[in-house]
Design an enzyme around this catalytic site. Structure first.
Site, PDB file in Angstrom:
ATOM      1  N   TYR A  33       0.830  -1.199   0.000  1.00  0.00           N
ATOM      2  CA  TYR A  33       0.000   0.000   0.000  1.00  0.00           C
ATOM      3  C   TYR A  33       0.863   1.246   0.000  1.00  0.00           C
ATOM      4  CZ  TYR A  33       0.971   0.998   4.949  1.00  0.00           C
ATOM      5  OH  TYR A  33       1.578   1.320   6.132  1.00  0.00           O
ATOM      6  N   ARG A  52       7.925   4.192  -4.918  1.00  0.00           N
ATOM      7  CA  ARG A  52       8.054   3.179  -3.863  1.00  0.00           C
ATOM      8  C   ARG A  52       7.024   2.074  -4.040  1.00  0.00           C
ATOM      9  NH1 ARG A  52       7.789   5.004   2.355  1.00  0.00           N
ATOM     10  NH2 ARG A  52       5.616   5.346   1.757  1.00  0.00           N
ATOM     11  N   ARG A 100      -7.873 -20.338  -1.607  1.00  0.00           N
ATOM     12  CA  ARG A 100      -6.787 -20.200  -0.632  1.00  0.00           C
ATOM     13  C   ARG A 100      -5.738 -21.301  -0.772  1.00  0.00           C
ATOM     14  NH1 ARG A 100      -4.846 -21.548   4.338  1.00  0.00           N
ATOM     15  NH2 ARG A 100      -4.029 -19.806   5.593  1.00  0.00           N
ATOM     16  N   LYS A 147       6.646  -2.086   1.638  1.00  0.00           N
ATOM     17  CA  LYS A 147       5.509  -1.501   2.366  1.00  0.00           C
ATOM     18  C   LYS A 147       4.287  -2.409   2.233  1.00  0.00           C
ATOM     19  CE  LYS A 147       3.327   3.014   3.150  1.00  0.00           C
ATOM     20  NZ  LYS A 147       3.849   3.225   4.512  1.00  0.00           N
ATOM     21  N   GLU A 179      13.064   2.368  13.492  1.00  0.00           N
ATOM     22  CA  GLU A 179      12.215   3.456  13.002  1.00  0.00           C
ATOM     23  C   GLU A 179      10.970   3.535  13.863  1.00  0.00           C
ATOM     24  OE1 GLU A 179      10.953   2.584   8.990  1.00  0.00           O
ATOM     25  OE2 GLU A 179      10.722   0.458   9.454  1.00  0.00           O
TER      26      GLU A 179
END
Length: 286
Positions: A33, A52, A100, A147, A179
C-alpha cells in the site's frame, strides 16, 4: 453524499465497493500500500510514493496494476470527486484472488483499490507541542523495506503506547533504533547534526524522509545516515519523526527521558519550516 472510491476498475460509492473473499491481501496480507498526503487539494511527494509502490510490488513479483500515470489520474479523480482539500489518498495492490493456497498461481490479476480520507495534517497538537514515544522491541518481519499491509505489529505497538500514556512508538533492535511504528526516526545531536538510520531491509525507505534529506542538503544541514542507539536517542538535543501524514513532527520524550525540556527544539522547528515551504504552506505555529 457517499464517498467515492476506486474498486474493480471503476469509481463507485463506498457502500457499493466489493472485493473477493479469496483476495490474497485479505487471506495472507499478500499486498502492498501507499498513502499520499493531500494539502490544499494537491498531492505531496506523490512521485516518491508511486516509485516506492512500484519497487515494493517488484520485490514481491506483483505486477503494477496500471502505469504510474494512470494511477495518478485515478488519485486526482478521487480528490476531485470527493472535494478533498486536506487528507490522504490511499492505494492498495494485492496479488489477486484465487482459492486459498500458500502457493499462488502465475499470472494472477492484481487487485487495485484506492480511496481518500479527510484528515487534519497541518497544525496538529503533535506538530505544535511534540510527541512522546514508547520504546518497543521491533516485532516485524525482516523485509521492512517493502511496504506491505502486514501491520499487526505496528497496530499492537501503537495500542500499547496509548494504553501506557505515550503518543506513538519507536522500535529498536539489538539496542539500536530502527524506526517509528509508522514513521522514520531522527535525532539531533548537541552540535546540531541530524542522525537517521540509512536505508536497508531493516527500515522502510520513507518518502517524506527522502524529501527531507534533499532539503538538508540544499540548506547545508549536516546529516549522517547511520544507526543510533537508544542511549544516543535519549541523550540527544532533539528528536523528530517524518511520515506522509505527520510531515515533520517533534519528539519531546523517548521512553522516560524528556528532550530539550519537553518542548520542540530549534533545529526541528527549522526543518518543519523548510518542509512546509516546499508545499507552499506557512510555517507551523508553536
Amino acid at each position: 453524499m457517499a464517498r467515492i472510491v476506486y474498486c474493480g476498475g471503476e469509481f463507485v460509492a463506498e457502500n457499493e465497493a466489493k472485493l473477493s473473499l479469496f483476495d490474497r491481501g485479505f487471506l495472507f496480507g499478500d499486498a502492498v500500500y501507499e498513502v499520499t498526503a493531500v494539502i490544499g487539494g494537491k498531492m505531496v511527494d506523490n512521485d516518491l510514493h508511486l516509485a516506492r509502490l512500484e519497487r515494493s510490488l517488484s520485490e514481491l513479483s506483483i505486477p503494477m496494476p496500471l502505469s504510474r500515470e494512470e494511477i495518478e489520474a485515478i488519485q486526482l479523480a478521487l480528490i476531485e470527486k470527493n472535494a478533498l482539500v486536506e487528507g490522504t489518498v490511499y492505494l492498495q495492490v494485492s496479488r489477486g484472488a484465487e482459492d486459498r493456497d500458500f502457493l499462488y498461481s502465475d499470472g494472477l490479476e492484481p487487485t487495485f483499490i484506492a480511496f481518500t480520507q479527510v484528515k487534519n495534517l497541518l497544525g496538529s497538537k503533535g506538530q505544535k507541542q511534540g510527541l512522546s514515544v514508547n520504546l518497543a522491541e521491533d516485532p516485524r518481519w525482516e523485509r521492512r523495506d517493502i511496504k506491505t499491509v502486514m501491520l499487526l505489529g505496528q497496530v499492537m505497538a501503537k495500542r500499547q503506547a496509548k494504553a501506557t500514556g505515550f503518543d506513538d512508538t519507536w522500535f529498536f533492535e539489538d539496542g539500536a533504533i530502527t524506526e517509528g511504528a509508522s514513521s522514520s526516526a531522527f535525532i539531533v545531536t548537541h552540535d546540531r547534526r541530524i542522525i537517521t538510520r540509512g536505508n536497508s531491509k531493516a527500515i522502510l525507505p520513507g518518502c517524506t524522509r527522502a524529501a527531507l534529506l534533499k532539503l538538508c542538503s540544499a540548506h547545508d544541514v549536516v546529516l549522517e545516515e547511520r544507526p543510533f542507539t537508544i542511549a544516543e536517542a535519549q541523550g540527544a538535543a532533539e528528536a523528530f519523526q517524518t511520515s506522509a501524514t505527520s510531515l515533520v513532527t517533534p519528539i519531546v520524550r523517548i521512553g522516560d527521558v524528556s528532550l530539550n525540556g519537553g518542548v520542540p527544539g530549534p533545529v526541528t522547528r527549522q526543518l518543519q519550516a523548510y518542509y512546509l515551504e516546499t508545499v507552499n504552506i506557512p510555517k507551523a505555529a508553536g
